[in-house]
Scaffold this active site. Sequence first.
Site, PDB file in Angstrom:
ATOM      1  N   LEU A  58       2.403 -12.191  -0.353  1.00 42.25           N
ATOM      2  CA  LEU A  58       3.497 -12.042  -1.300  1.00 42.25           C
ATOM      3  C   LEU A  58       3.057 -10.993  -2.323  1.00 42.25           C
ATOM      4  O   LEU A  58       1.991 -11.131  -2.939  1.00 42.25           O
ATOM      5  CB  LEU A  58       3.803 -13.356  -2.006  1.00 42.25           C
ATOM      6  CG  LEU A  58       4.925 -13.276  -3.029  1.00 42.25           C
ATOM      7  CD1 LEU A  58       6.264 -13.069  -2.339  1.00 42.25           C
ATOM      8  CD2 LEU A  58       4.963 -14.514  -3.905  1.00 42.25           C
TER       9      LEU A  58
ATOM     10  N   LYS B   5       9.642 -14.625  -0.740  1.00 46.40           N
ATOM     11  CA  LYS B   5       9.276 -15.729  -1.637  1.00 46.40           C
ATOM     12  C   LYS B   5      10.156 -16.934  -1.323  1.00 46.40           C
ATOM     13  O   LYS B   5      11.055 -17.319  -2.075  1.00 46.40           O
ATOM     14  CB  LYS B   5       9.411 -15.311  -3.111  1.00 46.40           C
ATOM     15  CG  LYS B   5       8.620 -16.198  -4.064  1.00 46.40           C
ATOM     16  CD  LYS B   5       8.523 -15.572  -5.438  1.00 46.40           C
ATOM     17  CE  LYS B   5       7.800 -16.478  -6.426  1.00 46.40           C
ATOM     18  NZ  LYS B   5       6.386 -16.678  -6.085  1.00 46.40           N
TER      19      LYS B   5
ATOM     20  N   ARG C 178      24.830 -29.965   8.520  1.00 45.25           N
ATOM     21  CA  ARG C 178      23.479 -29.681   8.993  1.00 45.25           C
ATOM     22  C   ARG C 178      23.491 -29.066  10.394  1.00 45.25           C
ATOM     23  O   ARG C 178      23.966 -29.652  11.352  1.00 45.25           O
ATOM     24  CB  ARG C 178      22.631 -30.957   8.999  1.00 45.25           C
ATOM     25  CG  ARG C 178      21.142 -30.667   9.199  1.00 45.25           C
ATOM     26  CD  ARG C 178      20.313 -31.935   9.180  1.00 45.25           C
ATOM     27  NE  ARG C 178      18.893 -31.612   9.128  1.00 45.25           N
ATOM     28  CZ  ARG C 178      18.159 -31.224  10.169  1.00 45.25           C
ATOM     29  NH1 ARG C 178      18.727 -31.105  11.353  1.00 45.25           N
ATOM     30  NH2 ARG C 178      16.874 -30.938  10.029  1.00 45.25           N
TER      31      ARG C 178
ATOM     32  N   HIS D 167      20.883 -25.894  12.466  1.00 50.75           N
ATOM     33  CA  HIS D 167      19.839 -24.888  12.287  1.00 50.75           C
ATOM     34  C   HIS D 167      20.419 -23.479  12.140  1.00 50.75           C
ATOM     35  O   HIS D 167      19.890 -22.657  11.404  1.00 50.75           O
ATOM     36  CB  HIS D 167      18.852 -24.924  13.464  1.00 50.75           C
ATOM     37  CG  HIS D 167      17.879 -26.061  13.398  1.00 50.75           C
ATOM     38  ND1 HIS D 167      18.259 -27.374  13.564  1.00 50.75           N
ATOM     39  CD2 HIS D 167      16.540 -26.072  13.191  1.00 50.75           C
ATOM     40  CE1 HIS D 167      17.196 -28.149  13.459  1.00 50.75           C
ATOM     41  NE2 HIS D 167      16.127 -27.387  13.235  1.00 50.75           N
TER      42      HIS D 167
ATOM     43  N   TYR E 209      12.965 -18.253  -4.288  1.00 59.19           N
ATOM     44  CA  TYR E 209      12.820 -18.585  -5.701  1.00 59.19           C
ATOM     45  C   TYR E 209      12.037 -17.502  -6.416  1.00 59.19           C
ATOM     46  O   TYR E 209      11.394 -16.652  -5.799  1.00 59.19           O
ATOM     47  CB  TYR E 209      12.128 -19.939  -5.872  1.00 59.19           C
ATOM     48  CG  TYR E 209      10.643 -19.922  -5.558  1.00 59.19           C
ATOM     49  CD1 TYR E 209       9.702 -19.884  -6.585  1.00 59.19           C
ATOM     50  CD2 TYR E 209      10.179 -19.939  -4.237  1.00 59.19           C
ATOM     51  CE1 TYR E 209       8.351 -19.858  -6.306  1.00 59.19           C
ATOM     52  CE2 TYR E 209       8.829 -19.918  -3.960  1.00 59.19           C
ATOM     53  CZ  TYR E 209       7.911 -19.881  -4.996  1.00 59.19           C
ATOM     54  OH  TYR E 209       6.568 -19.846  -4.722  1.00 59.19           O
TER      55      TYR E 209
ATOM     56  N   ARG F 267      12.547  -8.446  -6.706  1.00 60.95           N
ATOM     57  CA  ARG F 267      11.955  -9.213  -5.608  1.00 60.95           C
ATOM     58  C   ARG F 267      12.893 -10.332  -5.154  1.00 60.95           C
ATOM     59  O   ARG F 267      12.987 -10.628  -3.956  1.00 60.95           O
ATOM     60  CB  ARG F 267      10.595  -9.790  -6.023  1.00 60.95           C
ATOM     61  CG  ARG F 267       9.839 -10.431  -4.854  1.00 60.95           C
ATOM     62  CD  ARG F 267       8.430 -10.801  -5.226  1.00 60.95           C
ATOM     63  NE  ARG F 267       8.391 -11.812  -6.284  1.00 60.95           N
ATOM     64  CZ  ARG F 267       7.262 -12.313  -6.787  1.00 60.95           C
ATOM     65  NH1 ARG F 267       6.091 -11.898  -6.338  1.00 60.95           N
ATOM     66  NH2 ARG F 267       7.294 -13.230  -7.746  1.00 60.95           N
TER      67      ARG F 267
ATOM     68  N   GLU G  74      -4.592 -14.154   0.590  1.00 60.18           N
ATOM     69  CA  GLU G  74      -4.281 -14.374  -0.821  1.00 60.18           C
ATOM     70  C   GLU G  74      -4.574 -15.825  -1.153  1.00 60.18           C
ATOM     71  O   GLU G  74      -5.007 -16.603  -0.288  1.00 60.18           O
ATOM     72  CB  GLU G  74      -2.812 -14.043  -1.096  1.00 60.18           C
ATOM     73  CG  GLU G  74      -1.849 -14.877  -0.270  1.00 60.18           C
ATOM     74  CD  GLU G  74      -0.398 -14.403  -0.375  1.00 60.18           C
ATOM     75  OE1 GLU G  74      -0.067 -13.727  -1.366  1.00 60.18           O
ATOM     76  OE2 GLU G  74       0.389 -14.715   0.525  1.00 60.18           O
TER      77      GLU G  74
END
Length: 293
Positions: A206, A148, A100, A102, A33, A52, A181
Site C-alpha cells: 500500500l 486500501k 447477497r 458474490h 477506507y 488514494r 511492508e
Amino acid sequence: MPRTAYVNGRYLPHRQAAVHIEDRGYQFADGVYEVVPVYQGTLVDEELHLDRLERSLGELRIALPMARRALKLVAAEIMRRNGLTNGFVYMQVTRGVAPRDHKFPRKPVRPAVVMTVRQTRPLAPEVLEQGIKIVTLPDIRWQRRDIKSTSLLPNCLAKQQAYEAGAFEAWLVEPDGLVTEGASTNAWIVTKDGKLVTRSASNSILNGITRISLLKVAAAEGVEFEERAFTVEEALEAREAFITASSIYVLPVTEIDGRPVGNGHPGMLSRKLREAYIERVARTGTFRAEAAA
C-alpha cells in the site's frame, strides 16, 4: 462530548450508528477506507488521502459516493461535532446494500459512506527514546495490496501475533525473503553507507501517504534514498530501521525478531526525518511540493 458518526447522509450518535446487514462491505469486505490524520485541527495531506480513496474505488469499480468537495465538508463537520483537534478521521465507502451474491449487483446501488473520528494521544516519550520491536511473518495477503481494501483479516492476524510476541508491529515477508511492508505501516531501513531505502510502490504494498510525503521530506533535506525491496538480513545489518504510518508518522525500529538493529537505539536519521516531517505538517498541514524545490 458525545461521539457523533456520519452514516449515509445522517449524523448520528456513535452508539446508534449502523449499516444494513446486507451491506456488501459487511458481507464481502467489498469496500475501501482511508484514515486521515488530524493535527492541531487540520487534516494532514487531505488531498493525497482523497486521491488514494478515489483510486481504490476505481480499482474496485465503485462509484465515488459524492463530490470531493462534499466529502471534505462532511469530514470538517464530523470533526466539528466531535471537537476533534488531534487524532484521525476514518472514511469508509462500500459498494452498498444488495441481496447477497458474490457478483456485483445487476442494478445500480448507492455506495454506502461512513465517517467516524477518534481522538489520539501523543506517543509515550519512552517509545521514541527506546524505539520499537518488530517480528517478521510470512506475507499471506492477496496480490492487490495497493488497494486500501477493508479486507484486513491477514493484517489483523499479523498484528495479534506481534502483540503476543511483545512487539509493536509485524513486517510481512515474501517467500524469497524480501520484506513487503508492515501489517499497517510501511517499512524503511538506512544502510551502512547512510542511504534511505523503502520498497517501491507497486501492487505489492500500500503506497502510504506518509511514505509519499516522507520521500519528499527526505529529498528536501538532501537525504539520498532508493526505492527497492530489501531482505530481513539486510535490515538486521542496517544502520537504522523505522516504520511510517498516518497515525505514528515516523517510528524507529530497534529490534527485529529479538536481534538489535544498529546499536539497538533509535538512529539519527530516523529522528531527523520525524522532526522534519512533523515541523512541515505543523506549518502547512501537508508537505507541499514547492517546499522541496
